[in-house]
Scaffold this motif. Structure first.
Motif, PDB file in Angstrom:
ATOM      1  N   PRO A  67     -11.037  -0.908   3.787  1.00 33.53           N
ATOM      2  CA  PRO A  67      -9.544  -1.164   4.315  1.00 33.53           C
ATOM      3  C   PRO A  67      -8.739   0.070   4.724  1.00 33.53           C
ATOM      4  CG  PRO A  67      -9.901  -1.155   2.010  1.00 33.53           C
ATOM      5  CD  PRO A  67     -11.176  -0.857   2.446  1.00 33.53           C
ATOM      6  N   SER A  68      -7.806  -0.273   5.292  1.00 26.96           N
ATOM      7  CA  SER A  68      -6.774   0.976   5.676  1.00 26.96           C
ATOM      8  C   SER A  68      -6.299   1.917   4.505  1.00 26.96           C
ATOM      9  CB  SER A  68      -5.419   0.219   6.316  1.00 26.96           C
ATOM     10  OG  SER A  68      -4.916  -0.542   5.548  1.00 26.96           O
ATOM     11  N   HIS A  69      -6.271   1.084   3.371  1.00 29.37           N
ATOM     12  CA  HIS A  69      -5.687   2.053   2.157  1.00 29.37           C
ATOM     13  C   HIS A  69      -6.733   2.652   1.188  1.00 29.37           C
ATOM     14  CE1 HIS A  69      -6.292  -2.061   1.053  1.00 29.37           C
ATOM     15  NE2 HIS A  69      -6.402  -1.721  -0.297  1.00 29.37           N
ATOM     16  N   ASP A  70      -8.118   2.703   1.997  1.00 26.85           N
ATOM     17  CA  ASP A  70      -9.081   3.282   1.215  1.00 26.85           C
ATOM     18  C   ASP A  70      -8.915   4.860   1.136  1.00 26.85           C
ATOM     19  OD1 ASP A  70     -11.880   4.353   0.971  1.00 26.85           O
ATOM     20  OD2 ASP A  70     -12.330   2.300   0.787  1.00 26.85           O
ATOM     21  N   PRO A  71      -9.397   5.406   0.108  1.00 26.26           N
ATOM     22  CA  PRO A  71      -9.144   6.913  -0.125  1.00 26.26           C
ATOM     23  C   PRO A  71     -10.045   7.707   0.886  1.00 26.26           C
ATOM     24  CG  PRO A  71      -9.739   5.985  -2.524  1.00 26.26           C
ATOM     25  CD  PRO A  71     -10.085   4.820  -1.191  1.00 26.26           C
ATOM     26  N   ILE A  72     -10.907   7.194   1.473  1.00 28.62           N
ATOM     27  CA  ILE A  72     -11.785   8.011   2.730  1.00 28.62           C
ATOM     28  C   ILE A  72     -10.947   8.130   3.733  1.00 28.62           C
ATOM     29  CG2 ILE A  72     -13.509   7.532   4.393  1.00 28.62           C
ATOM     30  CD1 ILE A  72     -14.960   5.773   2.402  1.00 28.62           C
ATOM     31  N   LEU A  73      -9.980   7.028   4.146  1.00 31.99           N
ATOM     32  CA  LEU A  73      -9.039   7.337   5.073  1.00 31.99           C
ATOM     33  C   LEU A  73      -7.762   8.137   4.516  1.00 31.99           C
ATOM     34  CD1 LEU A  73      -9.193   3.981   6.486  1.00 31.99           C
ATOM     35  CD2 LEU A  73     -10.443   5.976   6.889  1.00 31.99           C
ATOM     36  N   GLY A  74      -7.660   8.634   3.502  1.00 37.26           N
ATOM     37  CA  GLY A  74      -6.420   9.469   3.169  1.00 37.26           C
ATOM     38  C   GLY A  74      -5.687   8.492   2.160  1.00 37.26           C
ATOM     39  N   ILE A  75      -4.999   8.857   0.916  1.00 35.41           N
ATOM     40  CA  ILE A  75      -4.059   8.190   0.317  1.00 35.41           C
ATOM     41  C   ILE A  75      -2.734   8.628   0.773  1.00 35.41           C
ATOM     42  CG2 ILE A  75      -3.306   8.081  -2.276  1.00 35.41           C
ATOM     43  CD1 ILE A  75      -6.340   8.729  -3.144  1.00 35.41           C
ATOM     44  N   LYS A  76      -2.109   7.557   0.881  1.00 34.48           N
ATOM     45  CA  LYS A  76      -0.748   7.815   1.352  1.00 34.48           C
ATOM     46  C   LYS A  76       0.124   7.283   0.215  1.00 34.48           C
ATOM     47  CE  LYS A  76      -2.030   7.509   6.114  1.00 34.48           C
ATOM     48  NZ  LYS A  76      -3.312   6.999   5.943  1.00 34.48           N
ATOM     49  N   PRO A  77       1.486   8.007  -0.038  1.00 39.28           N
ATOM     50  CA  PRO A  77       2.246   7.427  -1.151  1.00 39.28           C
ATOM     51  C   PRO A  77       2.605   6.267  -0.594  1.00 39.28           C
ATOM     52  CG  PRO A  77       2.662   9.725  -0.776  1.00 39.28           C
ATOM     53  CD  PRO A  77       1.506   9.390   0.288  1.00 39.28           C
ATOM     54  N   VAL A  78       3.045   5.767   0.627  1.00 40.97           N
ATOM     55  CA  VAL A  78       3.591   4.709   0.954  1.00 40.97           C
ATOM     56  C   VAL A  78       2.717   3.532   0.584  1.00 40.97           C
ATOM     57  CG1 VAL A  78       2.735   4.618   3.230  1.00 40.97           C
ATOM     58  CG2 VAL A  78       4.678   3.477   3.053  1.00 40.97           C
ATOM     59  N   ASN A  79       1.366   3.543   0.481  1.00 40.44           N
ATOM     60  CA  ASN A  79       0.545   2.561   0.153  1.00 40.44           C
ATOM     61  C   ASN A  79       0.428   2.169  -1.353  1.00 40.44           C
ATOM     62  OD1 ASN A  79      -0.344   2.385   2.706  1.00 40.44           O
ATOM     63  ND2 ASN A  79      -2.151   3.636   2.428  1.00 40.44           N
ATOM     64  N   VAL A  80       1.101   2.941  -2.263  1.00 39.03           N
ATOM     65  CA  VAL A  80       1.228   2.816  -3.543  1.00 39.03           C
ATOM     66  C   VAL A  80       2.161   1.778  -4.161  1.00 39.03           C
ATOM     67  CG1 VAL A  80       1.121   3.979  -5.970  1.00 39.03           C
ATOM     68  CG2 VAL A  80      -0.212   4.985  -4.104  1.00 39.03           C
ATOM     69  N   GLU A  93       0.303 -10.934  -1.136  1.00 43.90           N
ATOM     70  CA  GLU A  93       1.017 -10.369   0.055  1.00 43.90           C
ATOM     71  C   GLU A  93       0.459  -9.158   0.327  1.00 43.90           C
ATOM     72  OE1 GLU A  93       2.888 -12.687   1.787  1.00 43.90           O
ATOM     73  OE2 GLU A  93       2.428 -14.030   0.409  1.00 43.90           O
ATOM     74  N   ASN A  94       0.179  -8.331  -0.548  1.00 46.28           N
ATOM     75  CA  ASN A  94      -0.051  -6.836  -0.272  1.00 46.28           C
ATOM     76  C   ASN A  94      -1.348  -5.985  -0.673  1.00 46.28           C
ATOM     77  OD1 ASN A  94       0.176  -6.384  -3.107  1.00 46.28           O
ATOM     78  ND2 ASN A  94       2.045  -5.441  -3.030  1.00 46.28           N
ATOM     79  N   TRP A  95      -2.300  -7.149  -0.945  1.00 49.77           N
ATOM     80  CA  TRP A  95      -3.406  -6.399  -1.698  1.00 49.77           C
ATOM     81  C   TRP A  95      -4.426  -5.861  -0.490  1.00 49.77           C
ATOM     82  CZ3 TRP A  95      -8.337  -7.971   0.018  1.00 49.77           C
ATOM     83  CH2 TRP A  95      -8.405  -9.277   0.466  1.00 49.77           C
ATOM     84  N   GLN A  96      -4.093  -6.335   0.678  1.00 50.24           N
ATOM     85  CA  GLN A  96      -4.818  -5.731   1.924  1.00 50.24           C
ATOM     86  C   GLN A  96      -4.364  -4.409   2.404  1.00 50.24           C
ATOM     87  OE1 GLN A  96      -4.621  -9.321   4.558  1.00 50.24           O
ATOM     88  NE2 GLN A  96      -6.790  -9.621   4.006  1.00 50.24           N
ATOM     89  N   SER A  97      -3.331  -3.987   1.936  1.00 56.48           N
ATOM     90  CA  SER A  97      -2.818  -2.678   2.417  1.00 56.48           C
ATOM     91  C   SER A  97      -2.228  -1.798   1.322  1.00 56.48           C
ATOM     92  CB  SER A  97      -1.726  -3.001   3.373  1.00 56.48           C
ATOM     93  OG  SER A  97      -0.641  -3.451   3.148  1.00 56.48           O
ATOM     94  N   ARG A  98      -2.187  -2.283   0.174  1.00 56.98           N
ATOM     95  CA  ARG A  98      -1.584  -1.611  -1.066  1.00 56.98           C
ATOM     96  C   ARG A  98      -2.576  -1.105  -2.220  1.00 56.98           C
ATOM     97  NH1 ARG A  98       1.274  -0.418   2.837  1.00 56.98           N
ATOM     98  NH2 ARG A  98       3.212  -1.241   3.183  1.00 56.98           N
TER      99      ARG A  98
END
Length: 108
Positions: free
Chosen positions: A10-23, A30-35
């Motif tokens: 998914p877009s919030h996978d650590p492989i793609l980088g952990i972004k504070p906006v995803n936490v 509503e948010n499980w696919q991106s957070r």
């Protein structure tokens, strides 16, 4: 016979980088696919997120709760659930109750 499960990134996978906006503090429908949720356990910062998984041979779809240690840069566990509600309950319980990593792994 071997069982092959495809785990989707998914877009919030650590492989793609952990972004504070995803936490967020709580995962929901509503948010499980991106957070993701995070919690501190002793010296480890754990990043818990959901993804989809599929067993193509059995034609089954799952929801996978992934527990990633940001300090060690490794995945500690992946647990499959048949329903989104079960996966959300498991992920949120770990973050809200600060369960130990051994409890997370025992449940996997």
């Amino acid at each position: 016979m071997n069982e092959i499960v495809d785990y989707f990134v998914p877009s919030h996978d650590p492989i793609l980088g952990i972004k504070p906006v995803n936490v967020v503090t709580v995962l929901n429908t509503e948010n499980w696919q991106s957070r993701a949720v995070t919690f501190q356990l002793a010296w480890s910062q754990l990043y818990v997120y959901l993804s989809r998984a599929t067993n193509t041979r059995l034609r089954k779809r799952y929801y996978c709760v992934n527990v990633y240690d940001t300090g060690k840069c490794e995945t500690h566990s992946k647990r499959l659930f048949l329903t989104l509600a079960e996966a959300l309950d498991f992920a949120n319980a770990g973050a809200s109750e600060l369960q130990s990593l051994t409890q997370f792994e025992e449940a996997s």
